[in-house]
Design a protein around this motif. Structure first.
Motif, short mmCIF file in Angstrom:
data_model
loop_
_atom_site.label_atom_id
_atom_site.label_comp_id
_atom_site.label_asym_id
_atom_site.label_seq_id
_atom_site.Cartn_x
_atom_site.Cartn_y
_atom_site.Cartn_z
N GLU A 4 -18.85 3.03 2.11
CA GLU A 4 -17.67 3.29 2.17
C GLU A 4 -17.54 4.35 3.11
O GLU A 4 -16.29 4.33 3.70
CB GLU A 4 -17.06 3.52 0.74
N TRP A 5 -18.33 5.26 3.04
CA TRP A 5 -18.32 6.49 4.00
C TRP A 5 -18.54 5.76 5.43
O TRP A 5 -17.69 6.37 6.23
CB TRP A 5 -19.27 7.43 3.76
N GLN A 6 -19.64 5.01 5.56
CA GLN A 6 -19.72 4.33 6.93
C GLN A 6 -18.45 3.44 7.25
O GLN A 6 -18.20 3.62 8.48
CB GLN A 6 -21.03 3.39 6.73
N ALA A 7 -17.80 2.79 6.47
CA ALA A 7 -16.59 2.03 6.93
C ALA A 7 -15.48 2.86 7.30
O ALA A 7 -14.66 2.83 8.10
CB ALA A 7 -16.06 0.98 5.75
N GLU A 56 -12.03 -2.34 6.92
CA GLU A 56 -12.68 -3.77 6.36
C GLU A 56 -13.46 -4.42 7.35
O GLU A 56 -14.28 -5.01 7.28
CB GLU A 56 -11.62 -4.46 6.00
N ILE A 57 -12.81 -4.35 8.74
CA ILE A 57 -13.68 -4.81 9.80
C ILE A 57 -15.06 -4.29 9.95
O ILE A 57 -16.19 -4.73 10.49
CB ILE A 57 -12.85 -5.01 11.22
N GLY A 58 -14.99 -2.86 9.60
CA GLY A 58 -16.14 -2.19 9.56
C GLY A 58 -17.34 -2.79 8.66
O GLY A 58 -18.50 -2.93 8.92
N HIS A 96 -21.91 -4.36 7.76
CA HIS A 96 -22.73 -4.56 6.38
C HIS A 96 -22.83 -6.01 6.00
O HIS A 96 -22.24 -6.78 6.33
CB HIS A 96 -21.86 -3.82 5.27
N CYS A 97 -23.71 -6.29 5.22
CA CYS A 97 -23.96 -7.54 4.54
C CYS A 97 -24.12 -7.61 2.95
O CYS A 97 -24.47 -6.43 2.55
CB CYS A 97 -25.02 -8.23 5.38
N GLY A 98 -23.81 -8.86 2.36
CA GLY A 98 -24.22 -8.47 1.11
C GLY A 98 -22.90 -8.50 0.39
O GLY A 98 -21.85 -8.24 0.73
N CYS A 99 -23.21 -8.15 -0.88
CA CYS A 99 -21.96 -8.13 -2.02
C CYS A 99 -22.08 -6.61 -2.59
O CYS A 99 -23.37 -6.43 -3.21
CB CYS A 99 -21.73 -9.21 -2.82
N GLN A 100 -21.11 -5.81 -2.79
CA GLN A 100 -21.37 -4.51 -3.23
C GLN A 100 -21.32 -4.55 -4.80
O GLN A 100 -21.46 -3.43 -5.66
CB GLN A 100 -20.16 -3.94 -2.79
N LEU A 101 -20.91 -5.64 -5.50
CA LEU A 101 -20.94 -5.91 -6.97
C LEU A 101 -22.10 -5.42 -7.50
O LEU A 101 -22.01 -4.88 -8.74
CB LEU A 101 -20.31 -7.31 -7.52
N ASN A 102 -23.33 -5.83 -7.14
CA ASN A 102 -24.55 -5.30 -7.80
C ASN A 102 -25.06 -3.98 -7.16
O ASN A 102 -26.46 -3.94 -7.67
CB ASN A 102 -25.31 -6.71 -7.81
N MET A 103 -24.54 -3.44 -6.17
CA MET A 103 -25.25 -2.27 -5.69
C MET A 103 -25.29 -1.00 -6.50
O MET A 103 -24.31 -1.01 -7.22
CB MET A 103 -24.52 -2.06 -4.17
N PRO A 120 -24.48 2.63 -7.18
CA PRO A 120 -22.95 3.22 -6.68
C PRO A 120 -23.23 4.27 -5.65
O PRO A 120 -22.19 4.25 -4.75
CB PRO A 120 -22.73 4.24 -8.15
N LEU A 121 -24.28 4.81 -5.52
CA LEU A 121 -24.80 5.52 -4.21
C LEU A 121 -24.69 5.02 -2.84
O LEU A 121 -24.30 5.34 -2.05
CB LEU A 121 -25.91 6.53 -4.45
N PHE A 122 -25.18 3.49 -3.06
CA PHE A 122 -25.09 2.92 -1.96
C PHE A 122 -23.80 2.37 -1.65
O PHE A 122 -23.36 2.24 -0.38
CB PHE A 122 -26.16 1.53 -2.13
N ILE A 123 -23.11 2.18 -2.58
CA ILE A 123 -21.60 1.70 -2.32
C ILE A 123 -20.82 2.86 -1.59
O ILE A 123 -19.94 2.71 -0.59
CB ILE A 123 -20.95 1.45 -3.75
#
Length: 155
Positions: free
Chosen positions: A91-94, A68-70, A75-82, A84-87
């Motif tokens: 997640e991979w980056q975090a 989560e600190i990752g 990251h910035c913004g909200c994943q709700l409207n992203m 799925p591939l960007f989400i």
């Protein structure tokens, strides 16, 4: 030679006085970074300067905090409207961030003749996490990195 992420984590930790595995405490780190940890029943998330964790073992909470600190730091913004591939990418980056945040390379470099159980105890992570992090570390040490493997050739 460190990767960009390893350099980032080294600079982050040294800037807040974190130098040894014994210094890796989520409450202290959160306070120094200006982050509040709150506990939720069933979900992990980040919002503004709050990181939500699910009450669990100290090990699991530390690994979740790393993830989560990752998100919080990178990251910035909200994943709700992203898309799925960007989400998936975030997640991979975090996840990758968490491995390096919870078991920093600059601290691994100071160890000698260690085993998975040593990493579990020193860095307060579970077996699978320690196994994967050591695998990442030893693969990097063995190959010397991407550019040393002949992927870039000179004309």
């Amino acid at each position: 030679m460190y990767t960009h992420l390893e350099d980032y984590i080294y600079e982050l930790y040294t800037s807040i006085g974190i130098k040894n595995p014994a210094d890796l405490d989520k409450q202290i780190i959160a306070k120094k970074l200006g982050v509040d940890i709150i506990y939720e029943e069933d979900k992990l998330f980040r919002f503004d300067n709050e990181i939500s964790l699910i009450r669990n073992t100290e090990r699991q909470e530390w690994m979740d905090f790393g993830h989560e600190i990752g998100h919080y730091l990178r990251h910035c913004g909200c994943q709700l409207n992203m898309h799925p591939l960007f989400i998936d990418l975030q997640e991979w980056q975090a996840n990758n961030f968490a491995y390096h945040f919870c078991v920093p390379t600059f601290m691994l470099d100071k160890l000698y003749n260690y085993k998975i159980y040593d990493i579990m105890q020193l860095f307060n992570v579970d077996y699978d996490f320690a196994y994967r992090r050591l695998e990442m570390y030893t693969n990097k040490m063995r190959t010397g990195g991407f550019f040393d493997e002949g992927y870039l050739t000179r004309a």
